[in-house]
Motif scaffolding. Structure first.
Motif, PDB file in Angstrom:
ATOM      1  N   UNK A 284       0.837  -1.187   0.000  1.00  0.00           N
ATOM      2  CA  UNK A 284       0.000   0.000   0.000  1.00  0.00           C
ATOM      3  C   UNK A 284       0.871   1.234   0.000  1.00  0.00           C
ATOM      4  N   UNK A 285       0.219   2.374   0.195  1.00  0.00           N
ATOM      5  CA  UNK A 285       0.971   3.617   0.301  1.00  0.00           C
ATOM      6  C   UNK A 285       0.568   4.350   1.570  1.00  0.00           C
ATOM      7  N   UNK A 286       1.505   5.133   2.066  1.00  0.00           N
ATOM      8  CA  UNK A 286       1.233   6.011   3.206  1.00  0.00           C
ATOM      9  C   UNK A 286       1.532   7.426   2.758  1.00  0.00           C
ATOM     10  N   UNK A 287       0.546   8.303   2.938  1.00  0.00           N
ATOM     11  CA  UNK A 287       0.780   9.714   2.678  1.00  0.00           C
ATOM     12  C   UNK A 287       0.954  10.363   4.044  1.00  0.00           C
ATOM     13  N   UNK A 288       2.128  10.941   4.281  1.00  0.00           N
ATOM     14  CA  UNK A 288       2.430  11.540   5.585  1.00  0.00           C
ATOM     15  C   UNK A 288       2.930  12.951   5.331  1.00  0.00           C
ATOM     16  N   UNK A 289       2.182  13.939   5.797  1.00  0.00           N
ATOM     17  CA  UNK A 289       2.519  15.316   5.433  1.00  0.00           C
ATOM     18  C   UNK A 289       2.515  15.424   3.917  1.00  0.00           C
ATOM     19  N   UNK A 290       3.613  15.902   3.368  1.00  0.00           N
ATOM     20  CA  UNK A 290       3.662  16.078   1.910  1.00  0.00           C
ATOM     21  C   UNK A 290       4.363  14.904   1.213  1.00  0.00           C
ATOM     22  N   UNK A 291       4.719  13.871   1.987  1.00  0.00           N
ATOM     23  CA  UNK A 291       5.437  12.727   1.404  1.00  0.00           C
ATOM     24  C   UNK A 291       4.490  11.556   1.168  1.00  0.00           C
ATOM     25  N   UNK A 292       4.792  10.789   0.129  1.00  0.00           N
ATOM     26  CA  UNK A 292       4.053   9.547  -0.106  1.00  0.00           C
ATOM     27  C   UNK A 292       5.053   8.403  -0.216  1.00  0.00           C
ATOM     28  N   UNK A 293       4.848   7.382   0.599  1.00  0.00           N
ATOM     29  CA  UNK A 293       5.740   6.230   0.602  1.00  0.00           C
ATOM     30  C   UNK A 293       5.022   5.023   0.016  1.00  0.00           C
ATOM     31  N   UNK A 294       5.714   4.323  -0.874  1.00  0.00           N
ATOM     32  CA  UNK A 294       5.198   3.092  -1.433  1.00  0.00           C
ATOM     33  C   UNK A 294       5.749   1.943  -0.585  1.00  0.00           C
ATOM     34  N   UNK A 295       4.871   1.143  -0.008  1.00  0.00           N
ATOM     35  CA  UNK A 295       5.275   0.246   1.079  1.00  0.00           C
ATOM     36  C   UNK A 295       5.138  -1.230   0.749  1.00  0.00           C
ATOM     37  N   UNK A 296       6.120  -1.986   1.192  1.00  0.00           N
ATOM     38  CA  UNK A 296       6.141  -3.442   1.015  1.00  0.00           C
ATOM     39  C   UNK A 296       6.368  -4.095   2.379  1.00  0.00           C
ATOM     40  N   UNK A 297       6.089  -5.397   2.488  1.00  0.00           N
ATOM     41  CA  UNK A 297       6.277  -6.078   3.767  1.00  0.00           C
ATOM     42  C   UNK A 297       7.674  -5.849   4.360  1.00  0.00           C
ATOM     43  N   UNK A 298       7.711  -5.696   5.651  1.00  0.00           N
ATOM     44  CA  UNK A 298       8.918  -5.505   6.478  1.00  0.00           C
ATOM     45  C   UNK A 298       9.495  -4.090   6.419  1.00  0.00           C
ATOM     46  N   UNK A 299       8.897  -3.217   5.599  1.00  0.00           N
ATOM     47  CA  UNK A 299       9.335  -1.812   5.582  1.00  0.00           C
ATOM     48  C   UNK A 299       8.966  -1.140   6.904  1.00  0.00           C
ATOM     49  N   UNK A 300       9.778  -0.171   7.289  1.00  0.00           N
ATOM     50  CA  UNK A 300       9.480   0.624   8.481  1.00  0.00           C
ATOM     51  C   UNK A 300       9.325   2.080   8.044  1.00  0.00           C
ATOM     52  N   UNK A 301       8.381   2.780   8.643  1.00  0.00           N
ATOM     53  CA  UNK A 301       8.250   4.212   8.372  1.00  0.00           C
ATOM     54  C   UNK A 301       7.762   4.910   9.623  1.00  0.00           C
ATOM     55  N   UNK A 302       7.886   6.242   9.612  1.00  0.00           N
ATOM     56  CA  UNK A 302       7.528   7.000  10.809  1.00  0.00           C
ATOM     57  C   UNK A 302       6.656   8.194  10.450  1.00  0.00           C
ATOM     58  N   UNK A 303       5.648   8.406  11.282  1.00  0.00           N
ATOM     59  CA  UNK A 303       4.771   9.567  11.144  1.00  0.00           C
ATOM     60  C   UNK A 303       4.971  10.451  12.380  1.00  0.00           C
ATOM     61  N   UNK A 304       5.579  11.640  12.218  1.00  0.00           N
ATOM     62  CA  UNK A 304       5.822  12.504  13.377  1.00  0.00           C
ATOM     63  C   UNK A 304       4.534  13.038  14.006  1.00  0.00           C
ATOM     64  N   UNK A 305       4.688  13.547  15.213  1.00  0.00           N
ATOM     65  CA  UNK A 305       3.565  14.130  15.945  1.00  0.00           C
ATOM     66  C   UNK A 305       2.817  15.168  15.115  1.00  0.00           C
ATOM     67  N   UNK A 306       1.499  15.074  15.136  1.00  0.00           N
ATOM     68  CA  UNK A 306       0.577  16.077  14.599  1.00  0.00           C
ATOM     69  C   UNK A 306       0.682  16.270  13.080  1.00  0.00           C
ATOM     70  N   UNK A 307       1.232  15.288  12.401  1.00  0.00           N
ATOM     71  CA  UNK A 307       1.324  15.368  10.947  1.00  0.00           C
ATOM     72  C   UNK A 307       0.182  14.540  10.363  1.00  0.00           C
ATOM     73  N   UNK A 308      -0.492  15.086   9.351  1.00  0.00           N
ATOM     74  CA  UNK A 308      -1.608  14.356   8.742  1.00  0.00           C
ATOM     75  C   UNK A 308      -1.091  13.110   8.041  1.00  0.00           C
TER      76      UNK A 308
END
Ligand code: 1HN
Length: 352
Positions: free
Chosen positions: A294-318
């Protein structure tokens, strides 16, 4: 309100001389910093970031050739938030790292006041021993190592084991409450039969005359198969949260509270083809993809995600997720702390 504030130019020789005299006495003018230290809403130095497993895994295996688990004490690649360089932090309060234990290796016993959790990314059957009980680790399992518990890891299988470590390092550092102890015994003695904690607490039953309640869950291993089965049942029997899909936290069997006081783990299923509504909360959160794409849209970034990937969403960011297949995310944050302090907030955006 701003209009009524008196504007004074502080860029005068008089102010400069005054500030310099203040500094010599270890005092400082609040009016110079007030707006910076008390912001109208959270302004985190942390940035959204993504660590694809296909990038991290080869680097970790390289570390496996360069240094042993015992030499390193813990062979971990720290996931450094690009907004928090050299601070060993993934959010302002939390540490995340990816750990490798190769076949035949032991990561020696120690304990520290920092609490840890482990989410297994790869491997099956290697073990971690926590306060006398040995736990087998399989992909997708969550294992807790609460504050000040002796722990060592061993891999007696024929394949590497890799997991995501989450610790409350920066939070403990902020409070100047760090303690650590080493042992001259590389591995601790196993004093409890395998699955003791599961046998005692894993069936929604607790001993009637159990001792005092601890802030830490006496259940310390949460198998993926059980969490995943629950999510699957919930998918067809309950309404989906527009912001999360189905999102469940791991629960302390005696109190129902979070499983540890400083780090709160949860797991969520975003059903295939769902795009979640925008969401933000004051707890910066670390995510690992347990299953699906799937994808994660965090702030103005979009990450394309696969199993075992790690990502971070900071405080108060959409943030918002789009699931290309049934998409399972493991996550942890400092939400238990913020809730206890009365600081936690969330905001929900408009449904897509
Ligand atoms: C630690 O003790 C472990 O026990 C993993 O596996 C990561 C990061 C910082 C400090 C201690 C472990 C760690 C850690």
């Amino acid at each position: 309100m701003d209009q009524t504030r008196v504007q004074v130019s502080t860029k005068t020789p008089e102010f400069a001389a005054y500030y310099s005299r203040l500094s010599q006495k270890n005092v400082a003018p609040l009016w110079q910093v007030l707006r910076k230290i008390v912001t109208t809403e959270p302004v985190s130095p942390a940035q959204p970031a993504h660590w694809p497993y296909q990038d991290v895994r080869p680097l970790l295996l390289e570390a496996g050739k360069l240094i042993s688990a015992e030499q390193a004490e813990r062979r971990v690649l720290v996931l450094e938030n690009p907004g928090l360089k050299n601070l060993s932090s993934i959010t302002h309060s939390l540490f995340a790292g990816i750990q490798l234990v190769l076949p035949g290796e032991v990561a020696p016993q120690h304990r520290h006041s920092q609490a840890a959790l482990r989410f297994i990314l790869e491997g099956k059957g290697a073990t971690t021993t926590v306060n006398g009980e040995r736990f087998e680790m399989y992909s997708g399992d969550l294992i807790l190592t609460p504050s000040w518990q002796w722990h060592d890891h061993q891999n007696e299988t024929s394949e590497p084991i890799v997991w995501l470590d989450g610790l409350d390092i920066a939070l403990v550092a902020l409070l100047d409450a760090s303690f650590m102890q080493h042992s001259n015994q590389k591995e601790q003695e196993v004093t409890r039969p395998k699955e003791t904690s599961r046998t005692l607490y894993g069936a929604n039953l607790v001993p009637v005359d159990d001792g005092p309640v601890s802030l830490n869950s006496p259940l310390m291993r949460f198998p993926y198969a059980e969490a995943r089965a629950a999510l699957e049942r919930l998918k067809t029997t309950t309404a989906w949260d527009p912001c999360h899909g189905i999102r469940m936290r791991y629960a302390h069997p005696r109190t129902g509270d979070w499983v540890m006081p400083t780090i709160g783990p949860a797991i969520q299923l975003v059903p295939k083809n769902l795009t979640t509504a925008e969401y933000r909360s004051t707890d910066g959160a670390v995510f690992a993809v347990a299953e699906g794409h799937g994808t994660a849209k965090i702030g103005s970034e979009t990450f394309s995600l696969a199993p075992q990937d790690v990502f971070v969403c900071p405080s108060w960011m959409w943030r918002s997720f789009t699931a290309e297949s049934d998409f399972v995310l493991f996550t942890f944050s400092d939400r238990p702390v913020q809730e206890k302090l009365g600081l936690w907030r969330e905001e929900r955006g408009v449904t897509n």
